[in-house]
Design a protein around this motif. Structure first.
Motif, mmCIF file in Angstrom:
data_model
loop_
_atom_site.group_PDB
_atom_site.id
_atom_site.type_symbol
_atom_site.label_atom_id
_atom_site.label_comp_id
_atom_site.label_asym_id
_atom_site.label_seq_id
_atom_site.Cartn_x
_atom_site.Cartn_y
_atom_site.Cartn_z
ATOM 1 N N ARG A 45 -4.383 -0.925 -5.174
ATOM 2 C CA ARG A 45 -3.602 0.120 -4.501
ATOM 3 C C ARG A 45 -2.125 0.047 -4.874
ATOM 4 O O ARG A 45 -1.402 1.026 -4.747
ATOM 5 C CB ARG A 45 -3.796 0.018 -2.983
ATOM 6 C CG ARG A 45 -5.208 0.414 -2.546
ATOM 7 C CD ARG A 45 -5.506 -0.062 -1.144
ATOM 8 N NE ARG A 45 -4.558 0.454 -0.181
ATOM 9 C CZ ARG A 45 -4.621 1.688 0.306
ATOM 10 N NH1 ARG A 45 -5.581 2.493 -0.045
ATOM 11 N NH2 ARG A 45 -3.712 2.103 1.162
ATOM 12 N N ASN A 48 -1.094 2.316 -8.267
ATOM 13 C CA ASN A 48 -0.554 3.674 -8.206
ATOM 14 C C ASN A 48 0.366 3.850 -7.005
ATOM 15 O O ASN A 48 0.573 4.950 -6.515
ATOM 16 C CB ASN A 48 -1.672 4.722 -8.210
ATOM 17 C CG ASN A 48 -2.508 4.687 -6.955
ATOM 18 O OD1 ASN A 48 -2.385 3.774 -6.154
ATOM 19 N ND2 ASN A 48 -3.339 5.691 -6.770
ATOM 20 N N MET A 50 0.067 3.272 -3.962
ATOM 21 C CA MET A 50 -0.462 3.645 -2.657
ATOM 22 C C MET A 50 0.108 2.666 -1.636
ATOM 23 O O MET A 50 0.384 3.006 -0.504
ATOM 24 C CB MET A 50 -1.982 3.547 -2.719
ATOM 25 C CG MET A 50 -2.744 4.528 -1.887
ATOM 26 S SD MET A 50 -2.131 6.175 -1.881
ATOM 27 C CE MET A 50 -2.863 6.923 -3.256
ATOM 28 N N ASP A 52 3.442 0.257 -1.660
ATOM 29 C CA ASP A 52 4.607 -0.002 -2.500
ATOM 30 C C ASP A 52 4.711 -1.488 -2.787
ATOM 31 O O ASP A 52 4.742 -2.300 -1.867
ATOM 32 C CB ASP A 52 5.880 0.468 -1.789
ATOM 33 C CG ASP A 52 6.015 1.974 -1.873
ATOM 34 O OD1 ASP A 52 5.768 2.520 -2.963
ATOM 35 O OD2 ASP A 52 6.354 2.591 -0.858
ATOM 36 N N ILE A 72 6.935 9.215 -8.067
ATOM 37 C CA ILE A 72 5.599 8.663 -8.251
ATOM 38 C C ILE A 72 4.552 9.759 -8.394
ATOM 39 O O ILE A 72 3.532 9.589 -9.066
ATOM 40 C CB ILE A 72 5.253 7.704 -7.083
ATOM 41 C CG1 ILE A 72 3.947 6.966 -7.339
ATOM 42 C CG2 ILE A 72 5.195 8.428 -5.768
ATOM 43 C CD1 ILE A 72 4.009 6.031 -8.504
ATOM 44 N N ARG A 76 1.181 9.756 -10.724
ATOM 45 C CA ARG A 76 -0.153 9.682 -10.114
ATOM 46 C C ARG A 76 -1.094 10.729 -10.693
ATOM 47 O O ARG A 76 -2.301 10.582 -10.642
ATOM 48 C CB ARG A 76 -0.042 9.884 -8.597
ATOM 49 C CG ARG A 76 0.416 8.638 -7.884
ATOM 50 C CD ARG A 76 0.134 8.765 -6.407
ATOM 51 N NE ARG A 76 0.688 7.638 -5.673
ATOM 52 C CZ ARG A 76 1.416 7.750 -4.581
ATOM 53 N NH1 ARG A 76 1.681 8.948 -4.104
ATOM 54 N NH2 ARG A 76 1.867 6.686 -3.965
#
Lengths: 276, 236
Positions: A45, A48, A50, A52, A72, A76
């Motif tokens: 996670r 990408n 999802m 930080d 971002i 993504r």
């Protein structure tokens, strides 16, 4: 393609990832395994953003996306993600689920291009002829975008044999069908890489096969995939690189043959003896 | 009972022959305008506040916005509607040097007030939507706002529609206090009929009946809306 450098993540003082570094090339099938609570899902996670990351870098196509200042959303689009619980949009039909992001984002780009052209055209009035700026190309209309996305979505649905389910809501699908739709939803964005977060863990056993088959087909086509899973057989068969994560660190990595055939790390040995 | 039929005659006399019905229709119109526009303003404000309150809060701007929203909700839930009407009409308007009719004031105050309540309803609705929906939207490259608009809010509204209907019904009934700022609603109309005939029993009874009818119609409308929104849950 993805270069993870010393990735760290902590939640309110709880250190989940302690410096993970790994390099993923185009076409790699990377399978991440590890005991529960080891941080493997968090690692995925973080890729990408999802979650930080709280330290380290993730260089994706030359840009450090762990940097907070990077937009971002743009990156993504090139990174698909498939979730354990499918997360199909409940309020959209199957085909809308697949079309939503491509149509919306392309229309957004179209609007932006048109807006910037308007500005360029206006400012060009005040520029000398040789200094005039070029207009951005606008080749498609909104209807074109929609039609194309629909065609694409239908061919994706045909591929998984669900074209007759195009106009039903996800609540009527079985788990395996949902997950396959979720996979083609991420494919619709033409991503460079797809992240799989335990894609078969929430499925009934008889549905695991159809999802794994689709993933195998993708792997054959050369899609770059990073997969967190408990399916050891799948890992052995499809992966070209296996990572073992425990307590937020990569303890062992290698090709599936040496990884499963000749594990070095004692904790990996213990883990494998439990799951195999 | 002879007494009662006399009262009814008196009411009919004023209601029909002295154009009392014109005032009632006018009052009904104002009541509905205030409630409907108030609800719309309330939904807009409530949705904005609810969205601000669920934004992740590790940046400065969301924190400031969140503080402001807490204050707003605290104020409007902490004071009675009548006090808000009076403050708006007799304090804020003179200070700003503006003029507004009673109905306009009522619309704004009802909107601002219900915004505070609806924000909490909406927030519970947003929280009732699975976190995975937001994640899935973000994962395909949609922004927080877009995912909110296209995915989360439609599902949230579906979940809170009964409560939102409740709020609308409350608004319709609460309009009976707008005479404080000189707006003519249903209550004012029937009060007028009553004081002209020195006879309040029948007018107030009829008034209660009209309120009940209104609420029944609204409930039926909400049921229909709910059914059409539940479409995506139905198994074919």
């Amino acid at each position: 393609m993805i270069d993870v450098i010393n990735l760290e993540k902590h939640f309110d003082g709880l250190q989940v990832l302690r410096g993970i570094s790994v390099k993923i090339d185009k076409g790699d099938i990377v399978v991440v395994i590890g005991p529960s609570g080891s941080g493997k899902s968090t690692f995925l996670r973080c890729l990408n953003c999802m979650e930080d990351p709280t330290g380290g870098q993730i260089i994706f196509n030359g840009v450090d996306i762990a940097d907070q200042r990077v937009d971002i959303n743009v990156h993504r689009r090139h990174m698909g993600m498939v979730f354990q619980h499918f997360n199909l949009f409940h309020n959209k039909t199957v085909i809308e689920n697949i079309m939503l992001a491509p149509v919306y984002l392309r229309c957004q780009d179209l609007r932006r291009a048109k807006r910037s052209n308007l500005v360029t055209r206006f400012t060009n009035v005040f520029r000398a002829k040789e200094h005039r700026k070029e207009l951005l190309p606008v080749t498609e209309s909104k209807a074109d975008i929609k039609r194309k996305a629909r065609d694409e979505a239908i061919s994706l649905l045909k591929r998984i044999g669900l074209e007759d389910k195009a106009d039903v809501y996800p609540s009527t699908l079985s788990g395996g069908q949902k997950q396959r739709v979720a996979i083609v939803r991420s494919l619709a964005m033409n991503p460079d890489v797809i992240l799989f977060d335990e894609p078969t863990s929430a499925l009934d056993p008889e549905m695991v096969g159809e999802v794994l088959d689709l993933m195998k087909a993708l792997a054959k086509e050369g899609m770059t995939m990073i997969i967190v899973t408990h399916e050891m057989g799948f890992a052995r068969e499809v992966a070209n690189k296996v990572l073992f994560i425990d307590e937020g660190q990569i303890l062992e990595s290698g090709s599936p043959e040496e990884f499963f055939g000749n594990p070095q790390n004692p904790r990996l040995k213990e883990f494998l003896s439990k799951v195999l | 009972m002879g007494n009662f039929s006399q009262k009814i005659d008196k009411f009919i006399e004023i209601f029909i022959n002295q154009n009392g019905y014109v005032r009632v229709i006018e009052g009904l119109k104002n009541t509905l305008i205030i409630a409907v526009l108030g609800l719309i303003i309330g939904i807009v404000i409530g949705t904005l506040i609810a969205t601000v309150r669920v934004i992740p809060k590790y940046k400065l701007l969301p924190r400031i916005l969140n503080g402001f929203c807490s204050f707003y909700v605290g104020f409007f839930r902490g004071t009675p509607m009548v006090v808000q009407l009076l403050l708006f009409y007799f304090v804020m308007l003179p200070l700003l040097g503006q003029r507004m009719t009673g109905v306009q004031v009522a619309i704004w105050v009802f909107g601002l007030n219900s915004g505070a309540y609806i924000s909490e309803i909406m927030r519970s609705g947003i929280l009732s939507v699975d976190q995975g929906q937001m994640e899935a939207g973000r994962a395909v490259g949609l922004s927080f706002g877009t995912t909110m608009m296209k995915i989360v809010l439609p599902q949230a509204v579906k979940n809170i529609l009964p409560t939102l209907g409740n709020e609308f019904i409350t608004l319709v009934k609460e309009t009976s206090v707008v005479s404080f700022v000189g707006a003519a609603d249903l209550y004012v109309a029937f009060n007028y009929i009553g004081s002209n005939s020195y006879e309040f029993m029948v007018p107030y009874l009829v008034m209660a009946l009209i309120y009940i009818l209104l609420v029944l119609i609204i409930s039926a409308g909400i049921k229909i809306m709910e059914r059409s929104l539940r479409r995506s849950d139905r198994r074919h």
